[in-house]
Design a protein around this motif. Structure first.
Motif, short mmCIF file in Angstrom:
data_model
loop_
_atom_site.label_atom_id
_atom_site.label_comp_id
_atom_site.label_asym_id
_atom_site.label_seq_id
_atom_site.Cartn_x
_atom_site.Cartn_y
_atom_site.Cartn_z
N THR A 278 0.83 -1.21 0.00
CA THR A 278 0.00 0.00 0.00
C THR A 278 0.87 1.26 0.00
O THR A 278 0.37 2.35 0.28
CB THR A 278 -0.96 0.03 1.21
N GLY A 279 2.16 1.10 -0.29
CA GLY A 279 3.03 2.27 -0.39
C GLY A 279 3.07 3.08 0.88
O GLY A 279 3.03 4.30 0.86
N ALA A 280 3.20 2.39 2.02
CA ALA A 280 3.21 3.08 3.32
C ALA A 280 4.57 3.74 3.57
O ALA A 280 4.64 4.95 3.81
CB ALA A 280 2.89 2.09 4.44
N ILE A 281 5.64 2.95 3.48
CA ILE A 281 6.97 3.54 3.70
C ILE A 281 7.49 4.20 2.43
O ILE A 281 8.38 5.04 2.49
CB ILE A 281 8.01 2.52 4.24
N ASP A 282 6.94 3.81 1.28
CA ASP A 282 7.42 4.34 -0.01
C ASP A 282 6.21 4.74 -0.85
O ASP A 282 5.75 3.95 -1.64
CB ASP A 282 8.27 3.28 -0.70
N ASP A 283 5.67 5.96 -0.70
CA ASP A 283 6.30 7.00 0.08
C ASP A 283 5.23 7.81 0.81
O ASP A 283 5.33 9.02 0.94
CB ASP A 283 7.15 7.87 -0.84
N ALA A 284 4.15 7.12 1.27
CA ALA A 284 3.13 7.85 2.04
C ALA A 284 3.79 8.53 3.23
O ALA A 284 3.49 9.69 3.54
CB ALA A 284 2.03 6.89 2.50
N ALA A 285 4.70 7.83 3.89
CA ALA A 285 5.37 8.39 5.07
C ALA A 285 6.14 9.66 4.72
O ALA A 285 6.12 10.64 5.46
CB ALA A 285 6.31 7.36 5.68
N GLY A 286 6.80 9.66 3.57
CA GLY A 286 7.61 10.81 3.17
C GLY A 286 6.77 12.06 2.93
O GLY A 286 7.12 13.16 3.38
N ILE A 287 5.65 11.90 2.23
CA ILE A 287 4.81 13.07 2.00
C ILE A 287 4.15 13.49 3.31
O ILE A 287 3.95 14.67 3.57
CB ILE A 287 3.76 12.84 0.88
N ALA A 288 3.86 12.51 4.15
CA ALA A 288 3.22 12.81 5.44
C ALA A 288 4.16 13.60 6.35
O ALA A 288 3.76 14.58 6.98
CB ALA A 288 2.79 11.51 6.11
N ILE A 289 5.42 13.17 6.42
CA ILE A 289 6.41 13.83 7.29
C ILE A 289 6.62 15.29 6.86
O ILE A 289 6.56 16.21 7.68
CB ILE A 289 7.76 13.06 7.23
N THR A 290 6.85 15.48 5.57
CA THR A 290 7.16 16.84 5.09
C THR A 290 5.93 17.75 5.18
O THR A 290 6.05 18.93 5.52
CB THR A 290 7.70 16.79 3.64
N THR A 291 4.76 17.18 4.90
CA THR A 291 3.53 17.97 4.97
C THR A 291 3.21 18.34 6.42
O THR A 291 2.82 19.48 6.71
CB THR A 291 2.36 17.18 4.35
N ALA A 292 3.37 17.40 7.32
CA ALA A 292 3.10 17.69 8.74
C ALA A 292 4.03 18.79 9.25
O ALA A 292 3.61 19.68 9.98
CB ALA A 292 3.28 16.42 9.58
N ALA A 293 5.30 18.73 8.82
CA ALA A 293 6.26 19.76 9.25
C ALA A 293 5.86 21.13 8.71
O ALA A 293 5.86 22.13 9.43
CB ALA A 293 7.66 19.38 8.80
N ALA A 294 5.49 21.17 7.42
CA ALA A 294 5.09 22.45 6.82
C ALA A 294 3.85 23.00 7.51
O ALA A 294 3.72 24.20 7.74
CB ALA A 294 4.83 22.27 5.32
N LYS A 295 2.93 22.11 7.86
CA LYS A 295 1.72 22.58 8.55
C LYS A 295 2.06 23.17 9.92
O LYS A 295 1.48 24.17 10.35
CB LYS A 295 0.72 21.43 8.71
N ARG A 296 2.99 22.56 10.62
CA ARG A 296 3.36 23.07 11.95
C ARG A 296 3.97 24.46 11.84
O ARG A 296 3.74 25.33 12.68
CB ARG A 296 4.31 22.09 12.65
N ILE A 297 4.77 24.69 10.78
CA ILE A 297 5.34 26.03 10.55
C ILE A 297 4.21 27.02 10.21
O ILE A 297 4.16 28.13 10.76
CB ILE A 297 6.37 25.99 9.38
N MET A 298 3.30 26.58 9.35
CA MET A 298 2.17 27.43 8.95
C MET A 298 1.33 27.83 10.16
O MET A 298 0.96 29.00 10.32
CB MET A 298 1.31 26.63 7.95
N ASP A 299 1.06 26.88 11.02
CA ASP A 299 0.19 27.14 12.18
C ASP A 299 0.86 28.03 13.22
O ASP A 299 0.19 28.61 14.08
CB ASP A 299 -0.24 25.82 12.82
N ALA A 300 2.20 28.12 13.15
CA ALA A 300 2.93 28.93 14.12
C ALA A 300 3.03 30.40 13.68
O ALA A 300 3.67 31.21 14.35
CB ALA A 300 4.33 28.35 14.32
N GLY A 301 2.43 30.74 12.55
CA GLY A 301 2.52 32.11 12.04
C GLY A 301 3.24 32.10 10.72
O GLY A 301 4.11 31.26 10.48
N ARG A 302 2.90 33.06 9.86
CA ARG A 302 3.43 33.05 8.50
C ARG A 302 4.96 33.13 8.47
O ARG A 302 5.55 34.05 9.04
CB ARG A 302 2.83 34.28 7.80
N PRO A 303 5.64 32.16 7.78
CA PRO A 303 7.11 32.22 7.71
C PRO A 303 7.56 33.33 6.76
O PRO A 303 6.77 33.86 5.99
CB PRO A 303 7.49 30.85 7.16
#
Ligand SMILES: [Zn+2]
Length: 450
Positions: A278-303
């Protein structure tokens, strides 16, 4: 020893004094992240496998758009492109003589079909791609070529670079020598009776032949049969099909920066997957990690600068999404690129390609990552297939390298499923990406490598 002293002399004032408080706080709160797991779980459950240029990959793009919008990203869109489709068919390998038995096989992406009746031919075995290259066409003509090897696990994944060419180019070499088909020992480090698939590439003008991978235990069995010294013949049935021009696409989302004149940061992974798991490690995890990080930056105020997140299509077929992205956006100013596409195990090493202008940012990121158990490595960061064209054009490269010791046990197999992901390791990944983005996206420094 000398090197350590020099480094320590060059950076302590930047590192010790200036770890941005905000970045450290974002890093620490990311250790509670639920977004990355939710994306990985959602995509693998609600879509499953996402073979490029299929209806499943199209459903994945729609899923991505809905999820990225729901997370609050801006400018969410699909950027479609056209490619040739390929789908798997029937797969069977049987030793006819002298030791009749079934072996586990799967077709490599781009394999030709044997036809529904299969082909029966004698096996000619080689221990390596180099040995196949050195063989005379007389040895190979009309036979099923079998290439084995001894790929071992490595933390940095460098075994893939050493043994991957057997899959990437072996079929083309065999075809040029007149082989009827090729089967390889799976490019994997497990000992399960499952095959590892992946693309093979036929050089322009070379006739595609049927090409498959045997599970590692089946390949070892075949190697033992050949060692008995008697001719071994196999009936091989692989019936994949080329489906003609089909649509794939990249899904793009953004966190708009306060200063749109500053070159942006591009991060992401690939949305497509192979079709057996189901493409969990390749590469659902990769898009999930980078997207989650970008969302955390977004939620902390505009970079300060824009962060663009791309879920690339058709990476597995040779980086077609990367090509399409570069064609559409290569002329835009990119400061730094990074891709997560090496599973979901903990990040152990940080590397960054940047010019002198990026040294302060690099030192700060290194200091922020140390408490996560991540060392700053020397040498070149590897960009990842999807962002490589932008890196080659001069962007800086952010390399957050995951431990690859177990990656090739699952890579491109039916076992690439959600249960293999450790949620704590996933969170450590999100924390590392969040820390790096928090520094890089809020710095006006020139991060480009060239
Ligand atoms: Zn991948």
């Amino acid at each position: 020893m000398k090197k350590v002293i020099l480094l320590a002399a060059a950076v302590p004032m930047l590192v010790r004094g200036e770890i941005p408080e905000k970045a450290a706080a974002l890093r620490d709160s990311a250790l509670q992240d639920e977004v990355a797991w939710s994306i990985t779980e959602g995509l693998t459950t609600e879509v499953g496998q996402r073979l490029a240029a299929t209806e499943a990959e199209a459903r994945a793009r729609d899923w991505a758009v809905a999820r990225l919008k729901a997370l609050g990203f801006s400018n969410v869109r699909i950027e479609p492109f056209t490619m040739d489709g390929w789908v798997r068919g029937e797969e069977k390998a049987e030793i006819i003589s002298p030791f009749p038995q079934r072996l586990i096989v799967a077709a490599l992406g781009g394999s030709a079909s044997t036809g529904s009746g299969g082909i029966t031919a004698q096996i000619v075995g080689f221990p390596s791609l180099d040995a196949l290259k050195a063989a005379s066409p007389d040895e190979v003509k009309g036979k099923i070529v079998f290439v084995w090897h001894r790929m071992q696990p490595t933390q940095d994944g460098s075994g893939y670079g050493m043994f991957g060419p057997i899959r990437w180019y072996g079929a083309s070499v065999a075809s040029k020598k007149g082989a009827a088909a090729i089967i390889i020992r799976s490019i994997g480090t497990d000992h399960h009776r499952i095959a590892h698939v992946g693309s093979t590439n036929f050089e322009a003008g070379v006739k595609p032949i049927p090409a498959g991978a045997l599970s590692v235990p089946d390949a070892d069995n075949l190697e033992r049969m050949l060692a008995r010294g008697k001719p071994v013949s196999m009936r091989l049935t692989l019936t994949p099909q080329f489906t003609g021009p089909r649509q794939s696409g990249n899904v793009v989302a953004e966190v708009p920066g306060r200063d749109p004149t500053l070159p942006m940061i591009l991060i992401g992974g690939h949305l497509d997957s192979w079709d057996l798991g189901t493409g969990a490690i390749d590469d659902a995890a990769g898009i999930a990690i980078t997207t989650a990080a970008a969302k955390r930056i977004m939620d902390a105020g505009r970079p300060l600068r824009t962060i663009r997140v791309v879920w690339f299509g058709a990476e597995e077929e040779g980086g077609l999404g990367a090509e399409a992205y570069f064609k559409a956006h290569g002329s835009e100013a990119h400061a730094l690129v990074g891709e997560s596409d090496f599973g979901a195990d903990r990040i152990w090493q940080f590397k960054m390609n940047t010019g002198a202008g990026g040294n302060v940012v690099k030192a700060r990121i290194g200091a922020l990552l140390a408490p996560l158990g991540i060392v700053t490595g020397s040498g070149e960061a590897h960009a990842g297939t999807d962002v490589e064209p932008v890196a080659n054009a001069g962007a800086g490269v952010l390399g957050l390298n995951q431990d690859g010791t177990h990656y090739f046990e699952l890579h491109h197999t039916p076992d690439d499923t959600l249960d293999k992901i450790d949620p704590e390791a996933l969170r450590q990944n999100v924390a590392a990406w969040t820390a790096a983005l928090a520094v890089a996206a809020d710095s006006p420094d020139d991060l480009r490598a060239k």
